[in-house]
Design a protein around this motif. Structure first.
Motif, PDB file in Angstrom:
ATOM      1  N   UNK A 216      37.701  39.003  42.250  1.00  0.00           N
ATOM      2  CA  UNK A 216      37.690  38.292  40.976  1.00  0.00           C
ATOM      3  C   UNK A 216      37.141  39.188  39.865  1.00  0.00           C
ATOM      4  N   UNK A 217      36.091  39.936  40.173  1.00  0.00           N
ATOM      5  CA  UNK A 217      35.526  40.849  39.169  1.00  0.00           C
ATOM      6  C   UNK A 217      36.555  41.900  38.765  1.00  0.00           C
TER       7      UNK A 217
ATOM      8  N   UNK B 190      38.139  42.121  35.001  1.00  0.00           N
ATOM      9  CA  UNK B 190      37.964  43.366  34.249  1.00  0.00           C
ATOM     10  C   UNK B 190      39.314  43.899  33.769  1.00  0.00           C
ATOM     11  N   UNK B 191      40.329  43.865  34.617  1.00  0.00           N
ATOM     12  CA  UNK B 191      41.644  44.355  34.238  1.00  0.00           C
ATOM     13  C   UNK B 191      42.264  43.509  33.125  1.00  0.00           C
TER      14      UNK B 191
ATOM     15  N   UNK C 206      42.782  45.062  29.556  1.00  0.00           N
ATOM     16  CA  UNK C 206      44.215  45.357  29.521  1.00  0.00           C
ATOM     17  C   UNK C 206      44.508  46.605  30.353  1.00  0.00           C
ATOM     18  N   UNK C 207      44.007  46.575  31.587  1.00  0.00           N
ATOM     19  CA  UNK C 207      44.125  47.720  32.477  1.00  0.00           C
ATOM     20  C   UNK C 207      45.485  47.835  33.145  1.00  0.00           C
ATOM     21  N   UNK C 208      45.649  48.820  34.030  1.00  0.00           N
ATOM     22  CA  UNK C 208      46.941  49.061  34.686  1.00  0.00           C
ATOM     23  C   UNK C 208      47.447  47.871  35.496  1.00  0.00           C
TER      24      UNK C 208
ATOM     25  N   UNK D 223      46.498  35.345  37.183  1.00  0.00           N
ATOM     26  CA  UNK D 223      45.802  34.089  36.894  1.00  0.00           C
ATOM     27  C   UNK D 223      45.592  33.296  38.181  1.00  0.00           C
ATOM     28  N   UNK D 224      46.629  33.299  39.012  1.00  0.00           N
ATOM     29  CA  UNK D 224      46.592  32.552  40.271  1.00  0.00           C
ATOM     30  C   UNK D 224      45.645  33.217  41.263  1.00  0.00           C
ATOM     31  N   UNK D 225      45.719  34.538  41.361  1.00  0.00           N
ATOM     32  CA  UNK D 225      44.849  35.264  42.299  1.00  0.00           C
ATOM     33  C   UNK D 225      43.383  35.043  41.946  1.00  0.00           C
ATOM     34  N   UNK D 226      43.072  35.071  40.665  1.00  0.00           N
ATOM     35  CA  UNK D 226      41.683  34.857  40.242  1.00  0.00           C
ATOM     36  C   UNK D 226      41.197  33.479  40.658  1.00  0.00           C
ATOM     37  N   UNK D 227      42.046  32.484  40.560  1.00  0.00           N
ATOM     38  CA  UNK D 227      41.646  31.130  40.947  1.00  0.00           C
ATOM     39  C   UNK D 227      41.538  30.984  42.460  1.00  0.00           C
ATOM     40  N   UNK D 228      42.339  31.734  43.202  1.00  0.00           N
ATOM     41  CA  UNK D 228      42.123  31.770  44.654  1.00  0.00           C
ATOM     42  C   UNK D 228      40.703  32.230  44.951  1.00  0.00           C
TER      43      UNK D 228
END
Length: 240
Positions: A26-27, A31-32, A36-38, A189-194
């Motif tokens: 999540x961190x 951060x990405x 606006x990272x790769x 967005x979905x991965x962060x909520x997982x």
């Protein structure tokens, strides 16, 4: 041997071990998104390849609505509370309370993160910001996941337990796929909520595991038992 007060309890260590990976992931994703990272470029290309709005993906995304996932959790809360109290479980109210608190924490965590990251939506939705992380995904993960954790301890047949876990996974993954396919959210967005959901469920799992599903209250001690244990002879000396 007494445990040193400076040593963390094993339950806390278990939560940290389970939640460590989701916290780091999540961190990284946050951060990405903020920088606006790769990964954001990869995320946008993946979204363009997956987005195909249709009625089916919209129905899947609706599985993350509070109006759909909320009642499922409420039923599980009510059943777990009733079953725990009826079976004489000590602190029977703790697992349902932990699950309810986890559900309340979803908007308490997601809404400030949306405002802070201020991420725009995909081209498939009207121009707006505040899409990271996905509230629908977090709702699905915590509601269906917490309901599963509450019910698992009360199911004895392994096949039924496996079926419940599979059903939970299908509901969460179906919601996630529908949100990305419909274009309501970017994949990150979905991965962060997982990750958020996994952290909350780790705490619920800890509470559920430390509260046995039934029969944990000590049996009442009769007067004759108290007299016998204290050295006073019982009036009944023959076999029972």
């Amino acid at each position: 041997m007494p445990v040193s007060p400076l040593r963390p309890p094993l339950g806390l260590l278990a939560v940290l071990a389970v939640a460590g990976g989701p916290v780091l992931l999540f961190a990284l994703t946050t951060w990405q998104v903020v920088a606006d990272g790769p990964l954001v470029g990869v995320d946008e290309r993946l979204s363009r390849a997956l987005v195909h709005p249709d009625r089916f993906s919209e129905l899947l995304a609706d599985l993350g609505n509070v109006q759909v996932a909320g009642p499922v959790l409420v039923v599980a809360l009510a059943y777990a509370a009733w079953h725990g109290r009826a079976s004489g479980t000590a602190r029977w109210w703790l697992p349902p309370l932990a699950a309810a608190v986890a559900m309340v924490l979803v908007p308490a965590l997601v809404v400030p993160l949306k405002e802070w990251t201020d991420r725009p939506g995909t081209p498939a939705v009207p121009p707006a910001t505040g899409y990271y992380p996905s509230g629908h995904t977090a709702t699905a993960v915590v509601a269906y996941g917490a309901a599963t954790l509450l019910l698992l301890g009360r199911l004895r047949r392994p096949a039924v337990r496996r079926a419940l876990v599979v059903l939970c996974a299908v509901l969460v993954l179906g919601t996630s796929y529908g949100l990305v396919r419909r274009g309501y959210h970017w994949p990150l967005d979905v991965v962060a909520s997982w990750c958020l959901g996994a952290i909350l469920l780790a705490a619920v799992r800890l509470v559920a595991r430390r509260t046995p599903p039934g029969g944990s209250l000590p049996p009442p001690v009769s007067r004759s038992t108290r007299r016998s244990s204290s050295g006073t002879p019982s009036p009944r000396t023959g076999p029972s």
